[in-house]
Design a protein around this motif. Sequence first.
Motif, PDB file in Angstrom:
ATOM      1  N   ARG A   1       0.849  -1.190   0.000  1.00 41.59           N
ATOM      2  CA  ARG A   1       0.000   0.000   0.000  1.00 41.59           C
ATOM      3  C   ARG A   1       0.887   1.243   0.000  1.00 41.59           C
ATOM      4  O   ARG A   1       1.917   1.272   0.668  1.00 41.59           O
ATOM      5  CB  ARG A   1      -0.924   0.014   1.228  1.00 41.59           C
ATOM      6  CG  ARG A   1      -1.907  -1.153   1.265  1.00 41.59           C
ATOM      7  CD  ARG A   1      -2.833  -1.055   2.472  1.00 41.59           C
ATOM      8  NE  ARG A   1      -3.725  -2.201   2.568  1.00 41.59           N
ATOM      9  CZ  ARG A   1      -4.840  -2.344   1.872  1.00 41.59           C
ATOM     10  NH1 ARG A   1      -5.203  -1.391   1.024  1.00 41.59           N
ATOM     11  NH2 ARG A   1      -5.600  -3.414   2.016  1.00 41.59           N
ATOM     12  N   ARG A   2       0.457   2.251  -0.746  1.00 43.19           N
ATOM     13  CA  ARG A   2       1.240   3.490  -0.829  1.00 43.19           C
ATOM     14  C   ARG A   2       1.176   4.236   0.499  1.00 43.19           C
ATOM     15  O   ARG A   2       0.109   4.380   1.097  1.00 43.19           O
ATOM     16  CB  ARG A   2       0.687   4.373  -1.949  1.00 43.19           C
ATOM     17  CG  ARG A   2       1.553   5.585  -2.273  1.00 43.19           C
ATOM     18  CD  ARG A   2       2.717   5.183  -3.119  1.00 43.19           C
ATOM     19  NE  ARG A   2       3.668   6.247  -3.326  1.00 43.19           N
ATOM     20  CZ  ARG A   2       4.034   6.683  -4.525  1.00 43.19           C
ATOM     21  NH1 ARG A   2       3.505   6.149  -5.619  1.00 43.19           N
ATOM     22  NH2 ARG A   2       4.938   7.630  -4.652  1.00 43.19           N
ATOM     23  N   ARG A   3       2.328   4.678   0.976  1.00 45.00           N
ATOM     24  CA  ARG A   3       2.402   5.511   2.176  1.00 45.00           C
ATOM     25  C   ARG A   3       3.480   6.555   1.931  1.00 45.00           C
ATOM     26  O   ARG A   3       4.673   6.267   2.027  1.00 45.00           O
ATOM     27  CB  ARG A   3       2.722   4.686   3.412  1.00 45.00           C
ATOM     28  CG  ARG A   3       2.756   5.515   4.704  1.00 45.00           C
ATOM     29  CD  ARG A   3       3.093   4.669   5.909  1.00 45.00           C
ATOM     30  NE  ARG A   3       2.058   3.684   6.203  1.00 45.00           N
ATOM     31  CZ  ARG A   3       2.172   2.748   7.140  1.00 45.00           C
ATOM     32  NH1 ARG A   3       3.297   2.666   7.851  1.00 45.00           N
ATOM     33  NH2 ARG A   3       1.188   1.893   7.352  1.00 45.00           N
ATOM     34  N   GLY A   4       3.044   7.783   1.601  1.00 43.36           N
ATOM     35  CA  GLY A   4       4.008   8.814   1.246  1.00 43.36           C
ATOM     36  C   GLY A   4       4.700   8.458  -0.052  1.00 43.36           C
ATOM     37  O   GLY A   4       4.066   8.085  -1.029  1.00 43.36           O
ATOM     38  N   ARG A   5       6.018   8.537  -0.055  1.00 49.72           N
ATOM     39  CA  ARG A   5       6.759   8.204  -1.276  1.00 49.72           C
ATOM     40  C   ARG A   5       7.053   6.707  -1.372  1.00 49.72           C
ATOM     41  O   ARG A   5       7.492   6.224  -2.411  1.00 49.72           O
ATOM     42  CB  ARG A   5       8.074   8.986  -1.331  1.00 49.72           C
ATOM     43  CG  ARG A   5       9.152   8.464  -0.411  1.00 49.72           C
ATOM     44  CD  ARG A   5      10.489   9.133  -0.693  1.00 49.72           C
ATOM     45  NE  ARG A   5      11.591   8.394  -0.088  1.00 49.72           N
ATOM     46  CZ  ARG A   5      12.874   8.697  -0.253  1.00 49.72           C
ATOM     47  NH1 ARG A   5      13.198   9.740  -1.001  1.00 49.72           N
ATOM     48  NH2 ARG A   5      13.819   7.982   0.310  1.00 49.72           N
ATOM     49  N   ASN A   6       6.830   5.981  -0.283  1.00 52.74           N
ATOM     50  CA  ASN A   6       7.151   4.561  -0.243  1.00 52.74           C
ATOM     51  C   ASN A   6       5.906   3.687  -0.302  1.00 52.74           C
ATOM     52  O   ASN A   6       4.775   4.172  -0.288  1.00 52.74           O
ATOM     53  CB  ASN A   6       7.935   4.221   1.029  1.00 52.74           C
ATOM     54  CG  ASN A   6       9.304   4.864   1.051  1.00 52.74           C
ATOM     55  OD1 ASN A   6       9.850   5.215   0.007  1.00 52.74           O
ATOM     56  ND2 ASN A   6       9.858   5.040   2.241  1.00 52.74           N
ATOM     57  N   TYR A   7       6.145   2.378  -0.333  1.00 55.50           N
ATOM     58  CA  TYR A   7       5.088   1.378  -0.242  1.00 55.50           C
ATOM     59  C   TYR A   7       5.365   0.519   0.988  1.00 55.50           C
ATOM     60  O   TYR A   7       6.532   0.250   1.314  1.00 55.50           O
ATOM     61  CB  TYR A   7       5.058   0.493  -1.488  1.00 55.50           C
ATOM     62  CG  TYR A   7       4.590   1.202  -2.732  1.00 55.50           C
ATOM     63  CD1 TYR A   7       3.273   1.092  -3.169  1.00 55.50           C
ATOM     64  CD2 TYR A   7       5.469   1.990  -3.474  1.00 55.50           C
ATOM     65  CE1 TYR A   7       2.837   1.747  -4.314  1.00 55.50           C
ATOM     66  CE2 TYR A   7       5.046   2.652  -4.619  1.00 55.50           C
ATOM     67  CZ  TYR A   7       3.731   2.525  -5.031  1.00 55.50           C
ATOM     68  OH  TYR A   7       3.299   3.176  -6.164  1.00 55.50           O
ATOM     69  N   VAL A   8       4.305   0.089   1.662  1.00 53.05           N
ATOM     70  CA  VAL A   8       4.485  -0.724   2.865  1.00 53.05           C
ATOM     71  C   VAL A   8       3.613  -1.974   2.780  1.00 53.05           C
ATOM     72  O   VAL A   8       2.611  -2.016   2.068  1.00 53.05           O
ATOM     73  CB  VAL A   8       4.139   0.062   4.151  1.00 53.05           C
ATOM     74  CG1 VAL A   8       5.041   1.271   4.302  1.00 53.05           C
ATOM     75  CG2 VAL A   8       2.675   0.470   4.153  1.00 53.05           C
TER      76      VAL A   8
ATOM     77  N   THR B   1       1.536  -5.750  12.206  1.00 54.88           N
ATOM     78  CA  THR B   1       1.617  -4.356  11.774  1.00 54.88           C
ATOM     79  C   THR B   1       2.694  -4.230  10.706  1.00 54.88           C
ATOM     80  O   THR B   1       3.837  -4.637  10.935  1.00 54.88           O
ATOM     81  CB  THR B   1       1.972  -3.435  12.958  1.00 54.88           C
ATOM     82  OG1 THR B   1       0.976  -3.580  13.979  1.00 54.88           O
ATOM     83  CG2 THR B   1       2.023  -1.981  12.500  1.00 54.88           C
TER      84      THR B   1
ATOM     85  N   SER C   1       5.748  -3.483   8.637  1.00 52.41           N
ATOM     86  CA  SER C   1       7.025  -2.807   8.874  1.00 52.41           C
ATOM     87  C   SER C   1       7.961  -2.974   7.684  1.00 52.41           C
ATOM     88  O   SER C   1       9.131  -2.626   7.752  1.00 52.41           O
ATOM     89  CB  SER C   1       7.693  -3.370  10.135  1.00 52.41           C
ATOM     90  OG  SER C   1       7.950  -4.755  10.002  1.00 52.41           O
TER      91      SER C   1
ATOM     92  N   HIS D   1       9.070  -1.934   4.062  1.00 52.45           N
ATOM     93  CA  HIS D   1       8.991  -0.745   3.215  1.00 52.45           C
ATOM     94  C   HIS D   1       9.727  -0.966   1.894  1.00 52.45           C
ATOM     95  O   HIS D   1      10.809  -1.563   1.868  1.00 52.45           O
ATOM     96  CB  HIS D   1       9.619   0.458   3.932  1.00 52.45           C
ATOM     97  CG  HIS D   1       8.817   0.935   5.103  1.00 52.45           C
ATOM     98  ND1 HIS D   1       8.300   2.208   5.200  1.00 52.45           N
ATOM     99  CD2 HIS D   1       8.431   0.295   6.237  1.00 52.45           C
ATOM    100  CE1 HIS D   1       7.640   2.339   6.336  1.00 52.45           C
ATOM    101  NE2 HIS D   1       7.710   1.193   6.985  1.00 52.45           N
TER     102      HIS D   1
END
Length: 239
Positions: free
Chosen positions: A25-32, A42, A44, A46
């Motif tokens: 899933r996209r989170r800011g400029r990264n994917y997690v 949870t 962790s 990236h």
Amino acid sequence: MPADKDEIRSRSDIVDVVGAAVTLRRRGRNYVGLCPFHQEKTPSFHVDPQTQTFKCFGCGVGGDVFTFIQQYENMSFPEAAEHLARRAGLEFERRGADREKASEREQIYALNALAARWFRDMLGRVQMARDYLYERGLVHETIQRFQLGYAPEGWDNLAGHLQAQRQDLSLAARAGLVHQGRTQDYYDVFRHRIIFPIHDDQERIVGFGGRAFADDQPKYLNTGETPVFSKSRLLYGLP
């Protein structure tokens, strides 16, 4: 002309490669996402599309696209490079010892395919085994779809078949199909069991699962660790 490491990397976007194995899933400029290398609830894990790297802040594993394939598929670097090259539609050429190691893996894939055909043939010959499946609600189409088979009773039925086919039984032992006894004779790993072939994401048979009849133990028996099979990386029916 065979591709080199840099060309393979440039044609293997890490988000696409990792995303084929991990839900991201996209989170800011990264994917997690949830780390595929350890149990966690949870996310962790990236993936950075700019640096083309990944990092798990839970277990510490990280690296580039080659490292991910090496870790996830349990491959050496040359094997990972070949895997990515093939995925990107590029040519790749192995050399020396790497070629020999790849050759062993290909031989094991072929040996597993041969064993799977024999297991299916045994199921077709043994009414008791077919009745066992029918009584549990399986229909012919399901049996065919999952390529189910049967390992008959006896100690060396498969070993004898492979030997008759001029196959290397020491290779069959490395493939997890037979064991070598103290007298140097080979005996079957799977005996009197319904057989489920296990495929990788390229539809190659990498191992087998065997379900015992009645109260035989262990109830479920899987291929052990081999050059092409790692139980921690594969689930039956899911690459």
